[in-house]
Design an enzyme around this catalytic site. Structure first.
Site, PDB file in Angstrom:
ATOM      1  NE  ARG A 107     -12.213 -64.846  14.885  1.00  0.00           N
ATOM      2  CZ  ARG A 107     -12.415 -64.564  16.025  1.00  0.00           C
ATOM      3  NH1 ARG A 107     -12.111 -65.448  17.130  1.00  0.00           N
ATOM      4  NH2 ARG A 107     -12.996 -63.418  16.000  1.00  0.00           N
ATOM      5  CE  LYS A 164     -24.008 -47.524  26.342  1.00  0.00           C
ATOM      6  NZ  LYS A 164     -23.102 -47.964  27.635  1.00  0.00           N
ATOM      7  N   GLY A 190     -17.805 -56.272  14.685  1.00  0.00           N
ATOM      8  CA  GLY A 190     -18.529 -56.879  15.642  1.00  0.00           C
ATOM      9  C   GLY A 190     -20.098 -57.106  15.151  1.00  0.00           C
ATOM     10  N   GLY A 235     -12.386 -55.567  16.902  1.00  0.00           N
ATOM     11  CA  GLY A 235     -11.533 -54.481  17.588  1.00  0.00           C
ATOM     12  C   GLY A 235     -10.561 -53.792  16.394  1.00  0.00           C
TER      13      GLY A 235
HETATM   14  P1  AMP Z   1     -22.578 -52.128  18.852  1.00  0.00           P
HETATM   15  O1  AMP Z   1     -21.582 -53.134  19.619  1.00  0.00           O
HETATM   16  O2  AMP Z   1     -22.210 -50.642  19.305  1.00  0.00           O
HETATM   17  O3  AMP Z   1     -22.420 -52.106  17.387  1.00  0.00           O
HETATM   18  O4  AMP Z   1     -23.928 -52.393  19.069  1.00  0.00           O
HETATM   19  C1  AMP Z   1     -24.718 -53.460  18.901  1.00  0.00           C
HETATM   20  C2  AMP Z   1     -25.891 -53.483  19.564  1.00  0.00           C
HETATM   21  O5  AMP Z   1     -26.761 -52.459  19.554  1.00  0.00           O
HETATM   22  C3  AMP Z   1     -26.726 -54.591  19.134  1.00  0.00           C
HETATM   23  O6  AMP Z   1     -26.609 -55.701  20.322  1.00  0.00           O
HETATM   24  C4  AMP Z   1     -28.267 -54.064  18.911  1.00  0.00           C
HETATM   25  O7  AMP Z   1     -29.353 -54.847  19.601  1.00  0.00           O
HETATM   26  C5  AMP Z   1     -28.197 -52.838  19.748  1.00  0.00           C
HETATM   27  N1  AMP Z   1     -29.125 -51.906  19.365  1.00  0.00           N
HETATM   28  C6  AMP Z   1     -29.327 -51.531  17.958  1.00  0.00           C
HETATM   29  N2  AMP Z   1     -30.386 -50.321  17.887  1.00  0.00           N
HETATM   30  C7  AMP Z   1     -30.739 -50.485  19.146  1.00  0.00           C
HETATM   31  C8  AMP Z   1     -31.742 -49.743  19.684  1.00  0.00           C
HETATM   32  N3  AMP Z   1     -32.354 -48.771  19.027  1.00  0.00           N
HETATM   33  N4  AMP Z   1     -31.926 -49.446  21.105  1.00  0.00           N
HETATM   34  C9  AMP Z   1     -31.074 -50.426  21.853  1.00  0.00           C
HETATM   35  N5  AMP Z   1     -30.165 -51.230  21.440  1.00  0.00           N
HETATM   36  C10 AMP Z   1     -29.855 -51.201  20.057  1.00  0.00           C
END
Ligand code: AMP
Length: 400
Positions: free
Chosen positions: A35, A197, A353, A376
């Site tokens: 940064r 998610k 992220g 964010g």
């Molecule tokens: P996000 O912050 O929503 O982008 O989620 C990122 C996180 O999703 C990372 O820490 C990954 O380990 C997790 N992730 C990716 N694929 C999977 C999966 N198939 N099952 C569980 N967690 C996952």
């Protein structure tokens, strides 16, 4: 756009909102200076113009004044990166700060103490913003990481500068990159959405579904789609209350002739652990007691072909649990495909992220067109929201 180059900084004091919210170790040493490096071009340009720089930032989440969160810990690092001596004042408003600014000569840099030592920063207090505004002639916002917050130093302050305000180079580049993907893109446009998610990405999907040609889905959210379509997903991550939402997304995509690509095979494991037993199966035929933790090789091939044909690529979220070596292959293969497409002239933006963490970890960061610095803020931009920090520069930001 109100750019740095629209202003002449000779003999002017630029009050720059930077994002120096850097990680520190137990000895208060900076462990990742990305940064600070990112703010350097703006600072150097102003100094070269014959101006001086008053830098303001937050660091962490202090509860009042806490030395652990003092920006004095980073003065040495900022000095080293800028190659210019950085002065420090142990307050961000008031007499001491005003005197330090008054003594500042052209070509010099002053770093103010952590803005969040005052609650008024986060509450967007107008009187506090006005006090800050006394510390410079021109306001420059170069902190994309906090541009989605209506804080005193990121948005409210702008009203005290009239026309004397602009984006720093970093913030301007972030805005341009998002524009290149969402508004001024070369087709075909492909968005890759991974991560955990569906629920956290729905805002993005809704905003981009009409604007892109392809959406590649990966990561944990795959299984909400697969289950909604009638597949068997074992104990994979799923949001049972979002099955209808997943079907809605698929229907909407069809309506807009946007192709959604779901993984066809998955690397499954019998436990959420790197050492778990694994096998590769069809995504919709995962046995009981097994969970999908990465995309399989067939999927990687299919995704690479889509990316290869894309002129504009947006990547948000890993395709698997990339933090564990045995489930990182899909994310790495995707990164390779994006790097290859970038070499062939496509524009690639990585933002939000964990995908940023992934491109850094696997060494892709300087082989894609742009890596966003704001988590964010990036997500909210992709959701089509107007960020207060950007609005405040473009027009008058009024507090309610
Ligand atoms: P996000 O912050 O929503 O982008 O989620 C990122 C996180 O999703 C990372 O820490 C990954 O380990 C997790 N992730 C990716 N694929 C999977 C999966 N198939 N099952 C569980 N967690 C996952």
């Amino acid at each position: 756009m109100k750019k740095l180059s629209d202003h002449n900084f000779e003999n002017k004091k630029a009050l720059i909102r930077v994002d120096f919210n850097v990680p520190l170790n137990a000895d208060f040493e900076v462990t990742d200076d990305t940064r600070i490096q990112a703010a350097k071009p703006t600072i150097i340009k102003i100094l070269e113009d014959g101006g001086s720089c008053v830098l303001m930032s937050h660091l962490g989440r202090p509860k009042g004044i806490e030395d652990a969160f003092s920006l004095r810990h980073i003065v040495e690092k900022v000095t080293e990166i800028l190659g210019v001596k950085v002065n420090f004042v142990a307050d961000c408003i008031g007499q001491n700060a005003e005197e330090a600014v008054a003594n500042l000569q052209s070509g010099e840099v002053l770093l103010l103490e952590n803005l969040r030592f005052y609650n008024e920063e986060k509450s967007g207090d107008v009187a506090f913003a006005e006090k800050l505004s006394k510390l410079g002639d021109i306001y420059v916002n170069d902190a994309f990481g906090t541009a989605h917050r209506a804080h005193a130093s990121t948005a409210v302050i702008a009203q005290f500068f009239g026309e004397h305000k602009c984006f720093g180079n970093l913030l301007a580049k972030e805005i341009e990159s998002i524009d290149k993907v969402l508004h001024d893109s070369q087709k075909p446009v492909t968005a890759i959405l991974g991560g955990a998610k569906v629920s956290s990405k729905i805002g993005i999907v809704e905003n981009i579904i009409e604007k892109v040609d392809h959406i590649i889905i990966g990561g944990g959210m795959t299984f909400t789609f697969i289950k909604a379509l009638g597949g068997t997903i074992g104990s994979s991550l799923v949001e049972d209350d979002k099955l209808d939402m997943a079907l809605d997304i698929l229907a909407k995509a069809k309506e807009h002739q946007t192709t959604i690509h779901l993984p066809v095979d998955a690397v499954i494991a019998d436990a959420f652990a790197n050492e778990a037993n694994t096998q590769v199966v069809a995504t919709d035929k995962i046995p009981d007691g097994w969970m999908g933790l990465d995309v399989g090789p067939e999927t990687s091939k299919k995704f690479a072909a889509v990316i290869n044909d894309s002129k504009t690529i947006l990547w948000n979220g890993p395709l698997g649990v990339f933090e564990m070596e045995n489930f990182a292959k899909g994310t790495i293969a995707l990164g390779d495909a994006i790097v290859e497409a970038t070499k062939q002239g496509s524009f690639s933006l990585v933002g939000g992220g964990d995908s940023v963490a992934a491109v850094k970890q696997f060494g892709f960061a300087d082989q894609v067109s742009y890596v966003s610095t704001g988590g964010g803020a990036m997500l909210e931009s992709l959701e089509g929201k107007t960020l207060p920090g950007i609005q405040a520069i473009l027009s008058q930001y009024k507090t309610a």
